[in-house]
Structures are given as C-alpha cells and as structure tokens.
Scaffold this motif. Structure first.
Motif, PDB file in Angstrom:
ATOM      1  N   UNK A   1       0.925  -1.310  -0.474  1.00  0.00           N
ATOM      2  CA  UNK A   1      -0.090   0.448  -0.008  1.00  0.00           C
ATOM      3  C   UNK A   1       1.206   1.125   0.503  1.00  0.00           C
ATOM      4  N   UNK A   2       1.337   1.398   0.737  1.00  0.00           N
ATOM      5  CA  UNK A   2       2.638   2.329   0.964  1.00  0.00           C
ATOM      6  C   UNK A   2       3.279   2.880  -0.311  1.00  0.00           C
ATOM      7  N   UNK A   3       3.846   1.481  -1.253  1.00  0.00           N
ATOM      8  CA  UNK A   3       4.135   1.688  -2.686  1.00  0.00           C
ATOM      9  C   UNK A   3       3.651   2.045  -3.058  1.00  0.00           C
ATOM     10  N   UNK A   4       2.184   2.035  -3.715  1.00  0.00           N
ATOM     11  CA  UNK A   4       0.774   2.229  -4.479  1.00  0.00           C
ATOM     12  C   UNK A   4       0.559   3.516  -3.579  1.00  0.00           C
ATOM     13  N   UNK A   5       1.107   4.495  -2.943  1.00  0.00           N
ATOM     14  CA  UNK A   5       0.354   5.409  -2.514  1.00  0.00           C
ATOM     15  C   UNK A   5       1.501   6.636  -2.970  1.00  0.00           C
ATOM     16  N   UNK A   6       3.175   6.328  -2.890  1.00  0.00           N
ATOM     17  CA  UNK A   6       3.895   7.028  -3.306  1.00  0.00           C
ATOM     18  C   UNK A   6       3.289   6.400  -5.480  1.00  0.00           C
ATOM     19  N   UNK A   7       3.384   6.240  -6.162  1.00  0.00           N
ATOM     20  CA  UNK A   7       3.161   5.889  -6.769  1.00  0.00           C
ATOM     21  C   UNK A   7       1.937   7.213  -7.257  1.00  0.00           C
ATOM     22  N   UNK A   8       1.189   6.929  -6.880  1.00  0.00           N
ATOM     23  CA  UNK A   8       0.043   7.803  -6.777  1.00  0.00           C
ATOM     24  C   UNK A   8       0.224   8.937  -6.925  1.00  0.00           C
ATOM     25  N   UNK A   9       1.951   9.677  -5.586  1.00  0.00           N
ATOM     26  CA  UNK A   9       1.862  10.795  -5.371  1.00  0.00           C
ATOM     27  C   UNK A   9       2.443  10.950  -6.826  1.00  0.00           C
TER      28      UNK A   9
ATOM     29  N   UNK B   1      -4.685  -4.283  -2.155  1.00  0.00           N
ATOM     30  CA  UNK B   1      -3.237  -5.300  -1.733  1.00  0.00           C
ATOM     31  C   UNK B   1      -4.360  -6.706  -1.083  1.00  0.00           C
ATOM     32  N   UNK B   2      -5.082  -6.160  -0.461  1.00  0.00           N
ATOM     33  CA  UNK B   2      -5.514  -7.032   0.474  1.00  0.00           C
ATOM     34  C   UNK B   2      -5.664  -8.445  -0.345  1.00  0.00           C
ATOM     35  N   UNK B   3      -6.778  -8.370  -1.779  1.00  0.00           N
ATOM     36  CA  UNK B   3      -7.164  -9.605  -2.173  1.00  0.00           C
ATOM     37  C   UNK B   3      -6.132 -10.191  -3.451  1.00  0.00           C
ATOM     38  N   UNK B   4      -4.756  -8.933  -3.328  1.00  0.00           N
ATOM     39  CA  UNK B   4      -3.674  -9.942  -4.178  1.00  0.00           C
ATOM     40  C   UNK B   4      -2.729 -11.044  -2.872  1.00  0.00           C
ATOM     41  N   UNK B   5      -2.684 -10.287  -1.915  1.00  0.00           N
ATOM     42  CA  UNK B   5      -2.099 -10.700  -1.115  1.00  0.00           C
ATOM     43  C   UNK B   5      -2.461 -12.234  -0.592  1.00  0.00           C
ATOM     44  N   UNK B   6      -4.147 -12.402  -0.459  1.00  0.00           N
ATOM     45  CA  UNK B   6      -5.057 -13.583  -0.119  1.00  0.00           C
ATOM     46  C   UNK B   6      -5.219 -14.500  -1.306  1.00  0.00           C
ATOM     47  N   UNK B   7      -4.490 -13.885  -2.793  1.00  0.00           N
ATOM     48  CA  UNK B   7      -4.228 -14.770  -3.963  1.00  0.00           C
ATOM     49  C   UNK B   7      -3.406 -15.228  -3.972  1.00  0.00           C
ATOM     50  N   UNK B   8      -2.550 -14.490  -3.326  1.00  0.00           N
ATOM     51  CA  UNK B   8      -0.410 -15.374  -3.606  1.00  0.00           C
ATOM     52  C   UNK B   8      -0.695 -17.189  -2.156  1.00  0.00           C
TER      53      UNK B   8
ATOM     54  N   UNK C   1      -9.577   3.280  -0.780  1.00  0.00           N
ATOM     55  CA  UNK C   1      -9.866   2.458   0.071  1.00  0.00           C
ATOM     56  C   UNK C   1      -9.794   1.171  -1.509  1.00  0.00           C
ATOM     57  N   UNK C   2      -9.237   1.471  -2.753  1.00  0.00           N
ATOM     58  CA  UNK C   2      -9.773   0.424  -4.132  1.00  0.00           C
ATOM     59  C   UNK C   2      -7.969   0.135  -3.509  1.00  0.00           C
TER      60      UNK C   2
END
Length: 331
Positions: A195-203, A221-228, A215-216
């Motif tokens: 989540x921290x990395x994605x926030x940096x990319x959005x910034x 991130x939660x879904x991809x972690x769970x799938x993995x 929220x998205x």
C-alpha cells in the motif's frame, strides 16, 4: 505523467504482493500443517481469509514505507525508481522461493527501494532505514527466539501433569486459533507495505496530493496478498514445518502465538514494518530449543539466517541494475 507508467508500476506492485503471499504463506500455516492441526488446503483458505481481514486493521506500517525510508521521487524517473525497486524485490522472492529459503519479502522490498533510490540519486532517509528497518531486523528475531523459548517453558510447566496425548489433541485444536492470529498479523504487516508503494506511485503521478490510502488500494493489496497466500508456498513450508525441527502441537501453538504477538506489537505500538519470516522462524528455533538445544537443526538455521543478511543488499543490487537498464531503454 505517463498514465501507462503508473498503471505498469501499480500492476507490478500488485504482482509483488501476490509473490509475497505465496512466498510467505508458510509463515502463517507451516507449523499447523506440520503438526496436522489443519489440512494444507484448509490452512491456506483460512490464511487467505485472515490475510484479507488483517490488511484493513491499520495504516501505520504503510505510512512508514511511503514516507520514512526514501524521499518521494518525482517525474518519469521517479516512477522508474519504484518500478526498479519492485523488480529487485520480486526477483529475490522468486530466487529464495525456488530454493525453499524463508527469506523476508519485506526486506527484499526495502532493499529494492534503497538500491533504486541510490541509483536514481534520490535521498535515502538513513535514520529511518536504520531505526525502522535495520534495528527491528536484528531485534525481532532475538525477541522471537527468547519469547518463544519462555512461552514454551511456561506451557511445559502448566501442563506438566496433563496426559501427553490429551494435551497434544487440545493444542492441535488451539493451533487453529493461533494460526489464524498469525495469518491476521501477516495481513496487517505485509499488505500495508505494498500500500505504501502504491501511494508513492499515485503521489508521483499527481493522482493524489496526500498520503492517505484509498479504499481501492487497500482492497486490491488485500486481495492479491490473499490470492498469493492461497496459491501456497510448499517449498518454504517444508523448511519451516519440518527441516528446522519436527514440531508437535504444543510447540506449534507456542511458536505461532509468539510470532503473532510480536507482529501486533510492532504494528500498533511502533508502526515498524518487521519481517513475519524472521519472527516465526526465530520463534520456532526458540520453542525447539526447550526440548534440547541439539533438537534444532542449527545447520539449516544458519543457512536461513545467512539468507536474511544478504536479502537487502541482493535486492538493492538487482533494483539498481534494473534502474540502469530502464534508463537505457526509456532514455
């Protein structure tokens, strides 16, 4: 800012989270599977669900990653730095997964961030790297080793008069709770790092001007972690569950309870992104040492610890090389 670059970087971040899930699924369930407290598929499903829930429990670790380690890079080169950092982390995850080595996905990511930042001439906050990453990297395994040893001693003393077969049966049931707590802590810690990395990319892309986590992003991130996690990391699971020491249900319960407690403390009290791999592995070693010191296969443990030490430098090197190749390609 090139929207395509943002989409690619965010997509690679989600893929890193996926590799984190199957690389680290063993952290949550190896002990309960090895003691037959849970079947492998039931354990993976439980871990996936609890990882999903854990991702929504806080944001302190994510803010440490997005604000406390490197300065937010700017422009096209800034997005390339994040991309290279993720490539370094993913590469190390895949190498260690192939060899069944329970290394830290977290420290692979941090090493990738530092290596890419140095290659791209972006400021590294060394005080944050030392205080939030390096010190916990050394401290958390020592705490896991000691607390795991003490928790197991307490269990042995409290149940010293209990029937061994009955105690093992009850602890096998209790392990379903401790494994769930471990998986919840894994989601709390590891989903937030991406989540921290994605926030940096959005910034960097000027999509948002604040460090709040949309929220998205949390859901993704939660879904991809769970799938993995549900995909499973059987190679590493064998190392944690059987190669360090043959665990019985009381030992598995003690190790999982110790590791989960340390992760919750680090997340909520210190906002420190610690390695779930380090704490569960060291807790297993501490628990095993109560039986007798020689019960722990220290040769296997030594190889694991050596892997811990080279994770950050190795991921940093791959990230720096990835950045250099990216500069040559995009100009």
């Amino acid at each position: 800012m090139d929207t395509f670059a943002l989409l690619v970087t965010v997509g690679v971040a989600f893929f890193f989270t996926y590799t984190n899930g199957f690389h680290d699924s063993a952290n949550a369930i190896a002990t309960s599977v090895s003691t037959r407290a849970l079947t492998p598929r039931a354990a993976l499903l439980m871990a996936a669900v609890m990882n999903l829930a854990g991702a929504f429990l806080g944001s302190g670790v994510a803010k440490t990653v997005s604000e406390g380690l490197i300065a937010t890079p700017v422009g096209d080169r800034g997005m390339l730095i994040l991309f290279a950092a993720l490539v370094g982390a993913i590469t190390w995850n895949m190498i260690t997964w192939y060899f069944g080595l329970p290394s830290s996905s977290s420290h692979a990511l941090f090493g990738g961030m530092v290596g890419a930042a140095l290659a791209g001439s972006v400021t590294v906050y060394w005080s944050g790297v030392v205080g939030k990453i390096v010190i916990p990297m050394f401290l958390s395994p020592l705490v896991g080793l000691l607390v795991g040893y003490l928790v197991m001693l307490a269990i042995m003393w409290m149940f010293r008069r209990a029937s061994p077969s009955k105690a093992k049966r009850n602890f096998r049931i209790a392990q379903t709770v401790s494994a769930a707590g471990m998986a919840l802590g894994h989601g709390l810690q590891d989903a937030q790092k991406t989540m921290g990395i994605v926030v940096m990319a959005l910034t960097i892309a000027d999509v948002q001007q604040h460090n709040e986590i949309p929220v998205w992003v949390k859901i993704s991130c939660a879904l991809f972690l769970s799938l993995g996690t549900y995909a499973g990391g059987w190679r590493i699971m064998r190392t944690l569950g059987r190669r360090i020491i043959e665990l019985d249900p009381p030992q598995g319960f003690a190790a999982e309870t110790t590791a989960a407690s340390i992760m919750y403390t680090a997340s909520f009290m210190f906002h420190a992104p610690i390695s779930t791999t380090h704490v569960i592995t060291s807790a297993i070693m501490g628990v095993g040492a109560t039986k007798r010191v020689s019960a722990v296969r220290w040769g296997v443990a030594k190889n694991i610890v050596m892997g811990w030490f080279i994770t950050m430098p190795a991921a940093a090197l791959v990230a720096a090389l990835s950045y250099a190749v990216g500069v040559l390609i995009v100009g």
